[in-house]
Scaffold this motif. Structure first.
Motif, PDB file in Angstrom:
ATOM      1  N   ILE A  51      47.987 -38.761  27.138  1.00 17.17           N
ATOM      2  CA  ILE A  51      47.221 -38.213  26.125  1.00 17.17           C
ATOM      3  C   ILE A  51      47.821 -36.714  26.102  1.00 17.17           C
ATOM      4  CG2 ILE A  51      45.386 -39.677  26.102  1.00 17.17           C
ATOM      5  CD1 ILE A  51      43.667 -37.618  27.412  1.00 17.17           C
ATOM      6  N   GLY A  52      47.576 -36.118  24.859  1.00 15.99           N
ATOM      7  CA  GLY A  52      47.747 -34.811  24.761  1.00 15.99           C
ATOM      8  C   GLY A  52      47.455 -34.483  23.228  1.00 15.99           C
ATOM      9  N   ASP A  53      47.587 -32.936  22.927  1.00 16.15           N
ATOM     10  CA  ASP A  53      46.847 -32.657  21.873  1.00 16.15           C
ATOM     11  C   ASP A  53      47.988 -32.579  20.877  1.00 16.15           C
ATOM     12  OD1 ASP A  53      44.344 -31.960  22.436  1.00 16.15           O
ATOM     13  OD2 ASP A  53      44.726 -30.179  23.408  1.00 16.15           O
ATOM     14  N   ILE A  54      47.919 -32.369  19.361  1.00 16.95           N
ATOM     15  CA  ILE A  54      48.743 -32.511  18.566  1.00 16.95           C
ATOM     16  C   ILE A  54      50.039 -31.551  18.660  1.00 16.95           C
ATOM     17  CG2 ILE A  54      49.327 -31.987  15.909  1.00 16.95           C
ATOM     18  CD1 ILE A  54      46.406 -32.799  15.461  1.00 16.95           C
ATOM     19  N   VAL A 165      52.003 -49.163  27.652  1.00 19.77           N
ATOM     20  CA  VAL A 165      52.026 -47.326  27.750  1.00 19.77           C
ATOM     21  C   VAL A 165      51.452 -46.957  26.280  1.00 19.77           C
ATOM     22  CG1 VAL A 165      52.678 -45.317  28.521  1.00 19.77           C
ATOM     23  CG2 VAL A 165      53.550 -47.376  29.597  1.00 19.77           C
ATOM     24  N   PHE A 166      50.353 -46.560  26.334  1.00 18.36           N
ATOM     25  CA  PHE A 166      49.685 -45.814  25.047  1.00 18.36           C
ATOM     26  C   PHE A 166      50.088 -44.383  25.291  1.00 18.36           C
ATOM     27  CE2 PHE A 166      45.897 -48.810  24.311  1.00 18.36           C
ATOM     28  CZ  PHE A 166      46.829 -49.709  24.001  1.00 18.36           C
ATOM     29  N   PHE A 167      50.575 -43.716  23.948  1.00 17.89           N
ATOM     30  CA  PHE A 167      50.818 -42.213  23.744  1.00 17.89           C
ATOM     31  C   PHE A 167      50.053 -41.921  22.737  1.00 17.89           C
ATOM     32  CE2 PHE A 167      54.581 -44.038  26.058  1.00 17.89           C
ATOM     33  CZ  PHE A 167      55.144 -43.079  26.954  1.00 17.89           C
ATOM     34  N   GLY A 168      49.143 -40.954  22.848  1.00 18.11           N
ATOM     35  CA  GLY A 168      48.414 -40.504  21.618  1.00 18.11           C
ATOM     36  C   GLY A 168      47.453 -39.244  21.813  1.00 18.11           C
ATOM     37  N   LEU A 169      46.587 -39.218  20.681  1.00 19.23           N
ATOM     38  CA  LEU A 169      45.660 -38.077  20.951  1.00 19.23           C
ATOM     39  C   LEU A 169      44.512 -38.350  21.800  1.00 19.23           C
ATOM     40  CD1 LEU A 169      45.576 -37.001  17.208  1.00 19.23           C
ATOM     41  CD2 LEU A 169      46.825 -35.947  18.954  1.00 19.23           C
ATOM     42  N   PRO A 170      43.624 -37.415  22.355  1.00 19.95           N
ATOM     43  CA  PRO A 170      42.663 -37.891  23.180  1.00 19.95           C
ATOM     44  C   PRO A 170      41.729 -38.907  22.655  1.00 19.95           C
ATOM     45  CG  PRO A 170      43.051 -35.334  23.163  1.00 19.95           C
ATOM     46  CD  PRO A 170      43.759 -36.029  22.155  1.00 19.95           C
ATOM     47  N   GLU A 171      41.532 -39.120  21.163  1.00 17.55           N
ATOM     48  CA  GLU A 171      40.609 -40.232  20.710  1.00 17.55           C
ATOM     49  C   GLU A 171      40.991 -41.553  21.478  1.00 17.55           C
ATOM     50  OE1 GLU A 171      41.829 -37.675  17.035  1.00 17.55           O
ATOM     51  OE2 GLU A 171      41.868 -37.321  19.265  1.00 17.55           O
ATOM     52  N   ILE A 172      42.050 -41.706  22.069  1.00 16.63           N
ATOM     53  CA  ILE A 172      42.533 -43.018  22.210  1.00 16.63           C
ATOM     54  C   ILE A 172      41.358 -43.476  23.730  1.00 16.63           C
ATOM     55  CG2 ILE A 172      43.942 -44.024  24.370  1.00 16.63           C
ATOM     56  CD1 ILE A 172      46.127 -42.797  23.407  1.00 16.63           C
ATOM     57  N   GLU A 173      41.045 -42.416  24.333  1.00 16.77           N
ATOM     58  CA  GLU A 173      39.812 -42.940  25.293  1.00 16.77           C
ATOM     59  C   GLU A 173      38.562 -43.387  24.736  1.00 16.77           C
ATOM     60  OE1 GLU A 173      40.460 -40.815  29.176  1.00 16.77           O
ATOM     61  OE2 GLU A 173      40.557 -39.208  27.811  1.00 16.77           O
ATOM     62  N   LYS A 174      38.163 -42.958  23.631  1.00 19.20           N
ATOM     63  CA  LYS A 174      37.170 -43.007  22.959  1.00 19.20           C
ATOM     64  C   LYS A 174      37.274 -44.688  22.205  1.00 19.20           C
ATOM     65  CE  LYS A 174      36.655 -41.923  18.591  1.00 19.20           C
ATOM     66  NZ  LYS A 174      36.489 -41.219  17.183  1.00 19.20           N
ATOM     67  N   LYS A 191      47.441 -36.353  31.294  1.00 20.26           N
ATOM     68  CA  LYS A 191      47.401 -35.652  30.135  1.00 20.26           C
ATOM     69  C   LYS A 191      48.145 -34.403  30.039  1.00 20.26           C
ATOM     70  CE  LYS A 191      44.064 -32.907  27.282  1.00 20.26           C
ATOM     71  NZ  LYS A 191      42.587 -32.325  27.373  1.00 20.26           N
ATOM     72  N   LEU A 192      48.947 -34.305  28.780  1.00 21.58           N
ATOM     73  CA  LEU A 192      49.748 -33.312  28.694  1.00 21.58           C
ATOM     74  C   LEU A 192      49.158 -32.027  28.367  1.00 21.58           C
ATOM     75  CD1 LEU A 192      52.890 -34.683  26.705  1.00 21.58           C
ATOM     76  CD2 LEU A 192      52.645 -34.125  29.266  1.00 21.58           C
ATOM     77  N   GLU A 193      49.222 -30.945  29.189  1.00 16.16           N
ATOM     78  CA  GLU A 193      48.594 -29.706  28.876  1.00 16.16           C
ATOM     79  C   GLU A 193      49.141 -28.739  28.161  1.00 16.16           C
ATOM     80  OE1 GLU A 193      45.414 -29.189  29.469  1.00 16.16           O
ATOM     81  OE2 GLU A 193      45.010 -30.764  30.828  1.00 16.16           O
ATOM     82  N   PRO A 194      48.878 -27.685  27.462  1.00 15.29           N
ATOM     83  CA  PRO A 194      49.828 -26.728  26.828  1.00 15.29           C
ATOM     84  C   PRO A 194      50.736 -26.037  27.705  1.00 15.29           C
ATOM     85  CG  PRO A 194      47.515 -26.473  25.943  1.00 15.29           C
ATOM     86  CD  PRO A 194      47.543 -27.351  27.288  1.00 15.29           C
ATOM     87  N   PHE A 195      51.890 -25.426  27.234  1.00 15.58           N
ATOM     88  CA  PHE A 195      52.728 -24.861  28.176  1.00 15.58           C
ATOM     89  C   PHE A 195      51.976 -23.531  28.394  1.00 15.58           C
ATOM     90  CE2 PHE A 195      56.805 -26.433  26.149  1.00 15.58           C
ATOM     91  CZ  PHE A 195      57.030 -27.592  27.006  1.00 15.58           C
ATOM     92  N   ALA A 276      47.125 -25.442  18.563  1.00 18.27           N
ATOM     93  CA  ALA A 276      46.996 -26.561  18.709  1.00 18.27           C
ATOM     94  C   ALA A 276      46.043 -27.329  17.835  1.00 18.27           C
ATOM     95  CB  ALA A 276      46.451 -27.017  20.248  1.00 18.27           C
ATOM     96  N   SER A 277      44.977 -26.562  17.659  1.00 18.40           N
ATOM     97  CA  SER A 277      43.984 -27.283  16.542  1.00 18.40           C
ATOM     98  C   SER A 277      44.209 -26.978  15.139  1.00 18.40           C
ATOM     99  CB  SER A 277      42.648 -26.590  16.741  1.00 18.40           C
ATOM    100  OG  SER A 277      42.625 -24.894  16.403  1.00 18.40           O
ATOM    101  N   GLN A 278      45.493 -26.342  14.769  1.00 20.31           N
ATOM    102  CA  GLN A 278      45.503 -26.026  13.423  1.00 20.31           C
ATOM    103  C   GLN A 278      47.113 -26.562  13.035  1.00 20.31           C
ATOM    104  OE1 GLN A 278      45.183 -21.845  12.226  1.00 20.31           O
ATOM    105  NE2 GLN A 278      44.112 -21.125  13.845  1.00 20.31           N
ATOM    106  N   ALA A 279      47.731 -27.201  14.038  1.00 17.99           N
ATOM    107  CA  ALA A 279      48.996 -27.418  13.783  1.00 17.99           C
ATOM    108  C   ALA A 279      48.834 -29.031  12.977  1.00 17.99           C
ATOM    109  CB  ALA A 279      49.797 -27.940  14.943  1.00 17.99           C
ATOM    110  N   SER A 280      49.698 -29.326  12.222  1.00 18.57           N
ATOM    111  CA  SER A 280      49.532 -30.694  11.430  1.00 18.57           C
ATOM    112  C   SER A 280      50.629 -31.695  11.971  1.00 18.57           C
ATOM    113  CB  SER A 280      49.893 -30.291  10.197  1.00 18.57           C
ATOM    114  OG  SER A 280      51.303 -30.100   9.853  1.00 18.57           O
ATOM    115  N   GLU A 281      50.096 -32.887  12.040  1.00 20.38           N
ATOM    116  CA  GLU A 281      50.920 -33.950  12.514  1.00 20.38           C
ATOM    117  C   GLU A 281      52.218 -34.152  11.638  1.00 20.38           C
ATOM    118  OE1 GLU A 281      50.955 -35.225  15.284  1.00 20.38           O
ATOM    119  OE2 GLU A 281      49.644 -36.812  15.734  1.00 20.38           O
ATOM    120  N   ARG A 282      53.294 -34.726  12.768  1.00 18.18           N
ATOM    121  CA  ARG A 282      54.476 -34.957  11.804  1.00 18.18           C
ATOM    122  C   ARG A 282      54.317 -36.287  11.368  1.00 18.18           C
ATOM    123  NH1 ARG A 282      57.321 -34.080  16.045  1.00 18.18           N
ATOM    124  NH2 ARG A 282      57.299 -36.208  16.657  1.00 18.18           N
ATOM    125  N   PRO A 283      54.849 -36.672  10.290  1.00 17.32           N
ATOM    126  CA  PRO A 283      54.860 -38.005   9.782  1.00 17.32           C
ATOM    127  C   PRO A 283      55.296 -39.200  10.644  1.00 17.32           C
ATOM    128  CG  PRO A 283      55.449 -36.684   7.919  1.00 17.32           C
ATOM    129  CD  PRO A 283      55.641 -35.866   9.218  1.00 17.32           C
TER     130      PRO A 283
END
Length: 313
Positions: A51-54, A165-174, A191-195, A276-283
């Motif tokens: 998991i990781g943020d956008i 293997v699931f790759f995705g946003l933290p909502e995966i756990e929910k 979990k991938l953390e920011p640099f 991280a909270s303002q970036a938009s997802e790539r299609p």
């Protein structure tokens, strides 16, 4: 016509947000994540999640993992979930197709039989079946979670017949909690953390070097500003740096200052540390796979007997 690539003597765009494998940056945490995920599929642990943020680099890592699975040892595929409205039937058919089932049946029991037979073929050939699921947070229904649990129940005495293997946003756990027995089957979570500021600097230098840049245009202060506005999110780092190179080219400046980066960050609406909270997802892009062919046989009696045990916890 002169471009910023010419001005900075670059051979290609260093900060494209397309998942270009050549520019893969093997940070310490990306290396650790890949090592752990490879261990999980190597021993057929069942279900692993990353998991990781956008914009954290999940898709890039998924593609890197797919490339790292030797075809001589794995029957592997990468499936990208393009929207949240998929059905269990669609999911099963896509998994079957990507693992080499020819002409997947429309009827579910027959389709499960085909998939089971194909997984046995892969096992008997000495290979391991692995499916990587990108954008897995879009798997939002209990029905889908139960389907994965059923597939993970397909096994032989020695091991499971398939790993996910699931790759995705933290909502995966929910989403996993929609089916508690599946949540209990998670063998590995990372979990991938920011640099950090240091990793951000190393990342920028890495991509510039691979693009053929003969000199470092960003000042140390500018690199700190990139980290501040991006929050250490790779996708936003790319956007900031690409804009900075272009603006410096327009100004015919060979040096990129912190002031320029701050101005670009402000123009993009990126406040320090909130990228991280303002970036938009790539299609999302269509799923890619390693196609296989097989002559499958449908044995309904066998799959009927097997499915009687799929309700086990």
């Amino acid at each position: 016509m002169t471009t910023y690539l010419d001005f900075f003597e670059l051979t290609q765009e260093p900060f494209s947000n397309a998942p270009v494998s050549r520019f893969y940056y093997n940070s310490a945490q990306h290396s650790q994540a890949l090592t752990r995920l490879m261990h999980a599929v190597g021993y057929m642990k069942g279900l692993s999640i990353l998991i990781g943020d956008i914009g954290a680099g999940k898709t890039t890592l998924a593609r890197r993992m797919l490339d790292s699975l030797p075809e001589s040892e794995y029957e592997a595929a990468l499936l990208v979930i393009i929207h949240s409205g998929i059905t269990a039937q669609w999911l099963l058919r896509r998994i079957a197709l990507q693992l080499g089932v020819e002409n997947p049946a429309q009827e579910k029991l027959a389709l499960l039989s085909q998939l089971y037979q194909r997984l046995l073929q892969i096992y008997e050939s000495g290979k391991k079946a692995v499916v990587l699921i990108d954008e897995a947070q879009m798997l939002e229904t209990r029905e889908l979670m139960e389907e994965f649990r059923g597939l993970l129940n397909l096994e032989v005495p020695e091991r499971k017949l398939i790993s996910f293997v699931f790759f995705g946003l933290p909502e995966i756990e929910k989403n996993l909690k929609l089916d508690p027995p599946l949540a209990q089957r998670v063998a590995l979570r990372y979990k991938l953390e920011p640099f950090t500021a240091e990793s951000t600097e190393a990342y920028v230098k890495h991509r510039l070097r691979l693009a053929g840049c003969p000199r470092m245009p960003f000042t140390p202060e500018a690199l700190l500003a990139v980290h501040e506005h991006s929050g250490g999110t790779p996708r936003v780092i790319n956007t900031l740096c690409d804009n900075a190179l272009f603006e410096a080219f327009l100004a015919r400046s060979e040096t990129i200052s912190a002031e320029l980066v701050h101005r670009i960050g402000d123009n993009l609406g990126l406040q320090g540390g909130s990228a991280a909270s303002q970036a938009s997802e790539r299609p999302s892009t269509p799923a890619s796979s390693l196609p296989r062919t097989a002559n499958t046989k449908i044995d309904l009696a066998e799959i009927d007997r097997y499915l009687e045990g799929l309700g086990k916890l």
